[in-house]
Motif scaffolding. Sequence first.
Motif, PDB file in Angstrom:
ATOM      1  N   UNK A   1      -6.894  -3.602  -0.532  1.00  0.00           N
ATOM      2  CA  UNK A   1      -8.021  -2.969   0.101  1.00  0.00           C
ATOM      3  C   UNK A   1      -7.700  -3.006   1.616  1.00  0.00           C
ATOM      4  N   UNK A   2      -7.092  -4.214   2.125  1.00  0.00           N
ATOM      5  CA  UNK A   2      -6.243  -4.391   3.815  1.00  0.00           C
ATOM      6  C   UNK A   2      -5.464  -3.043   3.818  1.00  0.00           C
ATOM      7  N   UNK A   3      -4.394  -2.779   3.061  1.00  0.00           N
ATOM      8  CA  UNK A   3      -3.483  -1.904   3.078  1.00  0.00           C
ATOM      9  C   UNK A   3      -4.102  -0.676   2.901  1.00  0.00           C
ATOM     10  N   UNK A   4      -4.871  -0.433   2.108  1.00  0.00           N
ATOM     11  CA  UNK A   4      -5.680   1.169   2.063  1.00  0.00           C
ATOM     12  C   UNK A   4      -6.279   1.517   3.349  1.00  0.00           C
ATOM     13  N   UNK A   5      -6.867   0.318   4.051  1.00  0.00           N
ATOM     14  CA  UNK A   5      -7.669   0.380   5.230  1.00  0.00           C
ATOM     15  C   UNK A   5      -6.503   0.956   6.412  1.00  0.00           C
ATOM     16  N   UNK A   6      -5.374   0.453   6.146  1.00  0.00           N
ATOM     17  CA  UNK A   6      -4.296   0.808   7.048  1.00  0.00           C
ATOM     18  C   UNK A   6      -3.901   2.263   6.932  1.00  0.00           C
ATOM     19  N   UNK A   7      -3.809   2.838   5.567  1.00  0.00           N
ATOM     20  CA  UNK A   7      -3.358   3.906   5.105  1.00  0.00           C
ATOM     21  C   UNK A   7      -4.551   5.114   5.891  1.00  0.00           C
ATOM     22  N   UNK A   8      -5.858   4.618   5.589  1.00  0.00           N
ATOM     23  CA  UNK A   8      -6.836   5.666   5.965  1.00  0.00           C
ATOM     24  C   UNK A   8      -6.719   5.509   7.354  1.00  0.00           C
ATOM     25  N   UNK A   9      -6.520   4.536   8.279  1.00  0.00           N
ATOM     26  CA  UNK A   9      -6.492   4.543   9.860  1.00  0.00           C
ATOM     27  C   UNK A   9      -5.290   5.322  10.176  1.00  0.00           C
ATOM     28  N   UNK A  10      -4.187   5.649   9.568  1.00  0.00           N
ATOM     29  CA  UNK A  10      -3.261   6.565  10.111  1.00  0.00           C
ATOM     30  C   UNK A  10      -3.488   7.746   9.899  1.00  0.00           C
ATOM     31  N   UNK A  11      -4.251   8.164   8.981  1.00  0.00           N
ATOM     32  CA  UNK A  11      -4.434   9.536   8.761  1.00  0.00           C
ATOM     33  C   UNK A  11      -5.550  10.117  10.166  1.00  0.00           C
TER      34      UNK A  11
ATOM     35  N   UNK B   1      -6.333 -14.280   5.892  1.00  0.00           N
ATOM     36  CA  UNK B   1      -6.268 -13.859   7.224  1.00  0.00           C
ATOM     37  C   UNK B   1      -5.835 -12.285   7.086  1.00  0.00           C
ATOM     38  N   UNK B   2      -4.983 -11.736   6.066  1.00  0.00           N
ATOM     39  CA  UNK B   2      -4.796 -10.482   6.046  1.00  0.00           C
ATOM     40  C   UNK B   2      -6.373  -9.797   5.478  1.00  0.00           C
ATOM     41  N   UNK B   3      -6.950 -10.423   4.632  1.00  0.00           N
ATOM     42  CA  UNK B   3      -8.219  -9.787   4.402  1.00  0.00           C
ATOM     43  C   UNK B   3      -9.274  -9.581   5.485  1.00  0.00           C
ATOM     44  N   UNK B   4      -9.276 -10.773   6.522  1.00  0.00           N
ATOM     45  CA  UNK B   4      -9.892 -10.422   7.685  1.00  0.00           C
ATOM     46  C   UNK B   4      -9.448  -9.454   8.572  1.00  0.00           C
ATOM     47  N   UNK B   5      -8.108  -9.265   8.396  1.00  0.00           N
ATOM     48  CA  UNK B   5      -7.828  -8.034   9.333  1.00  0.00           C
ATOM     49  C   UNK B   5      -8.065  -6.694   8.580  1.00  0.00           C
ATOM     50  N   UNK B   6      -8.267  -6.719   7.385  1.00  0.00           N
ATOM     51  CA  UNK B   6      -9.072  -5.469   6.740  1.00  0.00           C
ATOM     52  C   UNK B   6     -10.392  -5.099   7.311  1.00  0.00           C
ATOM     53  N   UNK B   7     -11.265  -6.093   7.276  1.00  0.00           N
ATOM     54  CA  UNK B   7     -12.623  -6.262   7.938  1.00  0.00           C
ATOM     55  C   UNK B   7     -12.694  -5.723   9.159  1.00  0.00           C
TER      56      UNK B   7
END
Length: 276
Positions: free
Chosen positions: A130-140, A250-256
């Motif tokens: 989910x965190x990685x998907x948020x990164x992908x979304x943010x990059x668009x 920590x990674x999931x906190x980053x996603x939030x």
Amino acid sequence: MSEFKERLEELSSKAEDIIDSIGQPLKPYIPVIGRFLIVATFLEDALRISTQWEDQVLFMEQRRNFPSFLSHLFLGLNVIIMTAGSIMVIAKRYQNYAVYGLLSTVVAQALGYGLVFNFQFFLRNLSVIGGLVMVLSDSMQQKKRQMFAALPQLSETDKRTYLQLAGRILLIFLFIGSAFHGEWSFTRVIVSLLGLVACIMVAVGFKARWSAMFLVLFLSVFNILINNFWSVSHSYFKRDFLKYDFFQTLSIVGGFLLLVNMGPGGYSIDEKKKAF
């Protein structure tokens, strides 16, 4: 009833304004912090494999029955992809390739280490994804529709909206797994119920920034108190296990944090309310 609802919305609006004013100085740094935290588990994992190379090779060969050449190749590729992908995510370079590479290591490690059917591992990995998907979304970037708009295709805006929906739903699985695992107490029931409400609010996109910020604070405190690997010296195995959980959280906190920065996206109650 309507008067109570109006009063609640008024108090909610005032609280949002207070939180926004307090968090305003940190706002420019939230995306950077979020990205770094999202890839923290991959950087730690790459470092752990590198520093425990012989133990890792031994495990793959004796416990997983990997041939010697394949075990070295598997571990080496994981280290390279996790390190390179993490650096690219932090630097905001070739983010699509970076995210796909990191996703491939999540799947490869689940298969390679034989953890596919470990329920807690599965839920945690869903949240990391989910965190990685948020990164992908943010990059668009928000782009206008291409020419030939009549053709059946998704614009960048549509893709980003779908990714934000998928990302925020996947992020909540860590909390769901943690809430129903372990010993129960009155305090834990109250905290779990509050967290569960926040997770549902994130999933449906209602007061999503609020709820995500609550989960950031909750998971941060939980991580320090429960996954305190630095205090464990009597058991090498337990220390590694807690460290793994600590960096995954920590990674999931980053996603939030990215969710707090970007908002829930078009498919959410918050956005629908704006439209009306």
